[in-house]
Design an enzyme around this catalytic site. Sequence first.
Site, PDB file in Angstrom:
ATOM      1  N   HIS A  94       0.847  -1.194   0.000  1.00  0.00           N
ATOM      2  CA  HIS A  94       0.000   0.000   0.000  1.00  0.00           C
ATOM      3  C   HIS A  94       0.883   1.245   0.000  1.00  0.00           C
ATOM      4  O   HIS A  94       1.930   1.262   0.642  1.00  0.00           O
ATOM      5  CB  HIS A  94      -0.927  -0.003   1.230  1.00  0.00           C
ATOM      6  CG  HIS A  94      -2.033   1.007   1.091  1.00  0.00           C
ATOM      7  ND1 HIS A  94      -1.836   2.345   1.316  1.00  0.00           N
ATOM      8  CD2 HIS A  94      -3.328   0.870   0.709  1.00  0.00           C
ATOM      9  CE1 HIS A  94      -2.975   2.995   1.084  1.00  0.00           C
ATOM     10  NE2 HIS A  94      -3.900   2.118   0.715  1.00  0.00           N
ATOM     11  N   GLU A  96       0.642   3.939   1.497  1.00  0.00           N
ATOM     12  CA  GLU A  96       0.913   4.502   2.828  1.00  0.00           C
ATOM     13  C   GLU A  96       2.080   3.766   3.480  1.00  0.00           C
ATOM     14  O   GLU A  96       2.886   4.366   4.196  1.00  0.00           O
ATOM     15  CB  GLU A  96      -0.359   4.451   3.689  1.00  0.00           C
ATOM     16  CG  GLU A  96      -1.353   5.516   3.234  1.00  0.00           C
ATOM     17  CD  GLU A  96      -2.819   5.176   3.449  1.00  0.00           C
ATOM     18  OE1 GLU A  96      -3.125   4.255   4.215  1.00  0.00           O
ATOM     19  OE2 GLU A  96      -3.659   5.848   2.801  1.00  0.00           O
ATOM     20  N   SER A 212     -10.730   6.825  -3.495  1.00  0.00           N
ATOM     21  CA  SER A 212     -11.982   7.579  -3.404  1.00  0.00           C
ATOM     22  C   SER A 212     -13.186   6.864  -4.035  1.00  0.00           C
ATOM     23  O   SER A 212     -14.081   7.506  -4.595  1.00  0.00           O
ATOM     24  CB  SER A 212     -11.822   8.992  -3.980  1.00  0.00           C
ATOM     25  OG  SER A 212     -10.874   9.718  -3.204  1.00  0.00           O
TER      26      SER A 212
HETATM   27  P1  13P Z   1      -9.922   5.981   0.010  1.00  0.00           P
HETATM   28  O1  13P Z   1     -11.030   5.094  -0.496  1.00  0.00           O
HETATM   29  O2  13P Z   1     -10.208   6.589   1.340  1.00  0.00           O
HETATM   30  O3  13P Z   1      -9.508   6.974  -1.030  1.00  0.00           O
HETATM   31  O4  13P Z   1      -8.650   5.031   0.246  1.00  0.00           O
HETATM   32  C1  13P Z   1      -8.245   4.187  -0.759  1.00  0.00           C
HETATM   33  C2  13P Z   1      -7.248   3.251  -0.212  1.00  0.00           C
HETATM   34  O5  13P Z   1      -6.146   3.642   0.124  1.00  0.00           O
HETATM   35  C3  13P Z   1      -7.643   1.841  -0.049  1.00  0.00           C
HETATM   36  O6  13P Z   1      -6.540   1.035   0.188  1.00  0.00           O
END
Ligand code: 13P
Length: 250
Positions: A94, A96, A212
């Site tokens: 991911h 992040e 999103s």
């Molecule tokens: P959002 O749906 O909040 O944009 O996040 C997407 C995401 O990172 C799923 O792994």
Amino acid sequence: MRTRLVVANWKMNGSFALLDEMLSILEPLMDKTASEVVLCPPDVLLSSMKSAVEGTQIAVGAQNVHSEVSGAFTGETSAGLLQECGVQWCIVGHSERRNLFAETDEFIRSKTETLLKHGIRPILCIGESLEQREAGKHEEVVIAQLGKGLAGLAVDDQNRCVVAYEPIWAIGTGKTATPEEANSMHKIIRKELESLASPEVAEKMQILYGGSVNAENAETLLSQSEIDGALVGGASLKTAAFPQIVVAGS
Ligand code: 13P
């Protein structure tokens, strides 16, 4: 024909109460949807989730794993323990984790191998930043991440992987890739899979879109020919939204 897969990534959100509530809404919907559904809550909820989903079609997923099977890695969770918690799927790569925790492609690749050895299916996330897209490098970036994540795996292992295309600029921003933008990137990914793996693996592999996704745009995104499902962040925490995404297009 690829089965549609809808995955909830709760990130560092949620609670025992939300898990109970979400599962009680999702369970009766499971025979109204053609989608496979996976919920990835924070690790401390996994064991409760395992008992709660027994006998249902909802699968338990994790958000992260360590590549080593055990050892002095304070704060980390092993694939063996995830397996004991009934985890069938796990997100790797991911953005992040790549950006906030400095995870490299090599580390992500070793996590993928560890998961596969434990019978857990990896959901490999790939995606470009806004800067990379604006510089016209998005295809190159995504293809490189894909190659480093999957190249050299045995065919059976490649067949157990799922790819999630998540453009970083669309995550948590409310700015979705247009269905056409997402679909065309998915096409590029599938084409690359043909040479990286094989035409058979490419045809079978589910490619999810994330960034999103919400109750309003899910139907259009999921109706694109190359979009086989969604990886949902923010909207997966909303009991009014996630169930609608699960049934979208069914
Ligand atoms: P959002 O749906 O909040 O944009 O996040 C997407 C995401 O990172 C799923 O792994």
